[in-house]
Design an enzyme around this catalytic site. Structure first.
Site, short mmCIF file in Angstrom:
data_model
loop_
_atom_site.label_atom_id
_atom_site.label_comp_id
_atom_site.label_asym_id
_atom_site.label_seq_id
_atom_site.Cartn_x
_atom_site.Cartn_y
_atom_site.Cartn_z
CG HIS A 147 -12.07 -19.09 78.16
ND1 HIS A 147 -13.20 -19.86 78.22
CD2 HIS A 147 -11.06 -19.85 78.64
CE1 HIS A 147 -12.90 -21.04 78.74
NE2 HIS A 147 -11.60 -21.06 79.00
CG HIS A 205 -12.97 -28.13 76.69
ND1 HIS A 205 -12.13 -28.98 76.03
CD2 HIS A 205 -12.17 -27.07 77.03
CE1 HIS A 205 -10.91 -28.49 75.98
NE2 HIS A 205 -10.91 -27.34 76.60
#
Length: 715
Positions: free
Chosen positions: A33, A79
């Site tokens: 990430h 998200h």
């Protein structure tokens, strides 16, 4: 725990084993990430520079030139995992995070877009996720006063265990007020401002870099951040005041990897070290240890580099807005990331190793096995019924129930509102920006290269029918586990397609996000390859933007572009149970010329109505234009060499419908590309002729079919 290979590499580089706090820093900052370990080599193939690009990828947001000293800040984030575990807070903090990326550049956020991807709404779980994700986005965006002006809602069973929440934000600033995340000078102080630091969001970056499992909702809930939009609104104003006063030498949002991420990355960008005094961080909970203080992803926090003489002035601004703030450390010449707590040094890492040292590589890639041959389905006897079924499917039906939850008029810039091909915002005078977002994951599943390329062209055409040209794009690349060669192949091919499409259209890729490991043990499946993007275009004629609906009796209707037998991945085939069968659309060789011709035609000021042809095909585009007034259309010329259902439902790229009272002028603008005059505007129904087949739908029938999603949500 750190992977064994990483642990060995870090130990060799440091000359000792990292302690548990240091391991936590590496685990998060070296996660997929944060460090793009398997995606970085592919992302380097994008063209990220251009005449208008001031700051490209690598900062919190990109900066592109608008005009007359104005610049736009553009960013896009996902998200996804948090929104499955806690849909309201996961989606809300997705909005909060991307907004802080914009304000950390010194820009005021003026618009949001939200491409969303869900499982079918035929199960209580999917319906719950859908409702609460929309609620989370609406509650946060509405409270902070940033309009959600554009979005997408796409439904497929592969998202049942892993919905996608992608959010793009656009900000506006004066060019001379921009700040970056690059640290400037040793001796400058670090001020942490905003909310207190708690245990929420612990390990969020590493959590976002693994698959979801059945136990995720319970086990991973501590990894979900809790947002407070009222604090965010105060932080927006305080940050812009600090930047406007010239106090911020550098600024960075606390997002993934929390304080450890923001502070180490800021210093590393400036080739400096960082000394953090963890005792000075204002805490929400008692007894927090250094590991938690550094890694927590508590929301609404901003880190500033401030010259020593301006520290008190910045703390006074925080007090004015009733925000917590403290001086937590300083930049150093020694190139190490050092953290002290209770008089002891708990972290001491070479800063380049921590912030930039994660090894990257391309993963093994292999294309999936050849598909078993398939037979083209027979054409239904009742094409009107098929048209209504596609029109009322959740992917095609009006998303009014969703965007009515959002305040899309706050800041009074929005001149073309949600529900259209693209949204238009006025910036200054008659100059404005045009915004589009999304992709078609089913096209990408069948042909990832053409699906990626088509994603850029589709968004460019959405902007073109409003008279604008693409300025820059940001991406959110959502895929499954890259350690699986087939998934990585889809990922790579989609990126290559996106890159080629952006180069052909002259729209640089200025930033974005990669979200991998979007898989669910619960449903034993990966999501469809979903290269969602957000595109910003510009216009000098906000007031002259054409309508997307037929509104002028007697107008001539012109179809621009060619319709091919390309129904693979279409909504029509999906409803027939042939979702992944057939040939997916390919971008035509003259795609750029078609886009430019549509821009030229709309720029004449003689186009009354214009609409892109995409999801659902030509028949659906015509229905969408007939929600107030009907039309009489003959598709016989379009149908040459095609079946009637091919002509109605093919989702061939780079097509548009234009309506005008001065067809000769528009034909002149379209010289050199394929176009067909297909009918006239008027009446209270849509009449479609296809050789010996005719279909008629009243405006009322069209509106009832298009309202299917809204009706379901209201029941």
């Amino acid at each position: 725990m750190l992977p064994e290979n990483d642990f060995k590499l870090i130990t060799e580089e440091m000359g000792r084993e990292p302690n548990i706090v240091e391991q936590g820093c590496f685990l998060n900052l070296w996660s997929e990430h944060c460090s793009y370990r398997s995606s970085g080599p592919l992302l380097k193939t994008f063209t990220t520079t251009g005449e208008k690009v001031i700051i490209g990828p690598g900062d919190d947001a990109a900066i592109v030139d608008f005009e007359d000293g104005w610049v736009l800040a553009i960013g896009m984030e996902s998200h996804n995992h948090p929104s499955y575990v806690d849909p309201h807070n996961g989606a809300a903090t997705g909005v909060g995070g991307i907004v802080r990326d914009i304000i950390s550049m010194g820009a005021r956020p003026i618009a949001l877009m939200d491409p969303l991807y869900f499982g079918p709404l035929n199960t209580p779980k999917n319906l719950y996720l859908f409702e609460h994700i929309i609620e989370g986005i609406a509650s946060y965006g509405n409270c902070i006063g940033v309009p959600v002006v554009r979005g997408e809602a796409f439904f497929d069973e592969t998202y049942s265990g892993n919905p996608l929440v992608n959010v793009a934000c656009i900000g506006l600033a004066r060019k001379d007020s921009i700040v970056t995340a690059k640290a400037q000078q040793a001796g400058n102080k670090m001020i942490l401002m905003g909310s207190t630091t708690g245990r929420d969001g612990l390990g969020g970056a590493s959590f976002a870099s693994r698959d979801l499992s059945e136990s995720s909702e319970a086990e991973d809930r501590p990894s979900i951040q809790i947002g407070d939009p009222f604090t965010e609104k105060l932080l927006i104003e305080a940050t812009l005041e600090v930047v406007g006063a010239g106090y911020a030498k550098a600024c960075r949002d606390l997002g993934a990897a929390g304080l450890a991420g923001a502070s180490s990355e800021m210093a590393s960008k400036g080739d400096l070290g960082m000394h953090i005094i963890a005792d000075n961080v204002i805490l929400r909970e008692k007894g927090m240890i250094p590991y938690e203080i550094l890694i927590a992803e508590s929301q609404e926090r901003m880190l500033f580099e401030v010259e020593p003489q301006n520290v008190e002035a910045v703390l006074a601004i925080a007090k004015k807005y009733d925000l917590n703030a403290s001086m937590i450390g300083e930049l150093t010449e020694r190139p190490y990331y050092t953290v002290d707590f209770k008089g002891e040094t708990v972290v001491d890492i070479p800063i380049k190793l921590l912030a930039e040292g994660a090894p990257t590589c391309e993963m093994p890639a292999s294309s999936p096995a050849e598909k078993i041959s398939w037979e083209k389905p027979e054409m239904p006897a009742d094409l009107k019924r098929s048209l209504v079924e596609v029109l009322s499917s959740h992917n095609v039906a009006s998303k009014e129930w969703i965007y009515r939850q959002y305040d899309h008029e706050v800041q009074i810039r929005t001149t073309v509102k949600p529900g259209d091909d693209a949204s238009v915002l006025r910036i200054e005078g008659d100059r404005g920006i045009i915004l589009s977002c999304g992709c078609n994951p089913r096209h990408t599943m069948i042909d990832p290269y053409q699906g990626g390329k088509g994603t850029v062209y589709e968004n460019a055409m959405n902007i073109a029918v409003k008279g604008g040209k693409g300025l820059a794009l940001v991406d959110c690349l959502n895929f499954g586990n890259p350690e699986r060669p087939e998934i990585y192949w889809y990922f790579k091919q989609a990126i290559l397609g996106l890159g080629d499409g952006s180069r052909e259209l002259g729209i640089p890729v200025v930033g974005g996000n990669v979200s991998l490991y979007n898989e669910s043990d619960e449903f034993d499946t990966a999501i469809l390859p979903t290269p969602s993007i957000g595109v910003v275009g510009t216009t000098n004629n906000v007031a002259g933007t054409p309508l997307s609906l037929f509104a002028n009796e007697g107008d001539t209707i012109i179809l621009v572009g060619e319709t091919q037998d390309e129904l693979g991945g279409s909504e029509y085939y999906s409803l027939m149970g042939k979702k992944m069968d057939g040939i997916a659309p390919k971008v035509p060789e003259n795609g750029t010329k078609i886009v430019d011709s549509v821009i030229k035609a709309v720029s004449t000021g003689k186009v009354t109505s214009s609409h892109d042809v995409s999801l659902g095909g030509l028949g659906i585009a015509l229905c969408e234009m007939c929600t107030c007034m009907g039309a009489n259309v003959d598709l016989s010329k379009v149908c040459e060499g095609l079946r009637a259902d091919d002509a109605l439902f093919s989702e061939s790229y780079v097509r548009a419908i234009l309506a005008t009272s001065e067809p000769k002028a528009i034909e002149e603008a379209l010289r050199g590309v394929t176009y067909t005059i297909i009918g006239t505007v008027g009446g209270d129904s849509l009449k479609i002729g296809l050789d010996e087949i005719s279909i008629e739908l009243s405006v009322s029938e069209i509106n009832i079919a298009r309202s299917s999603l809204t009706r379901q949500m209201m029941e």
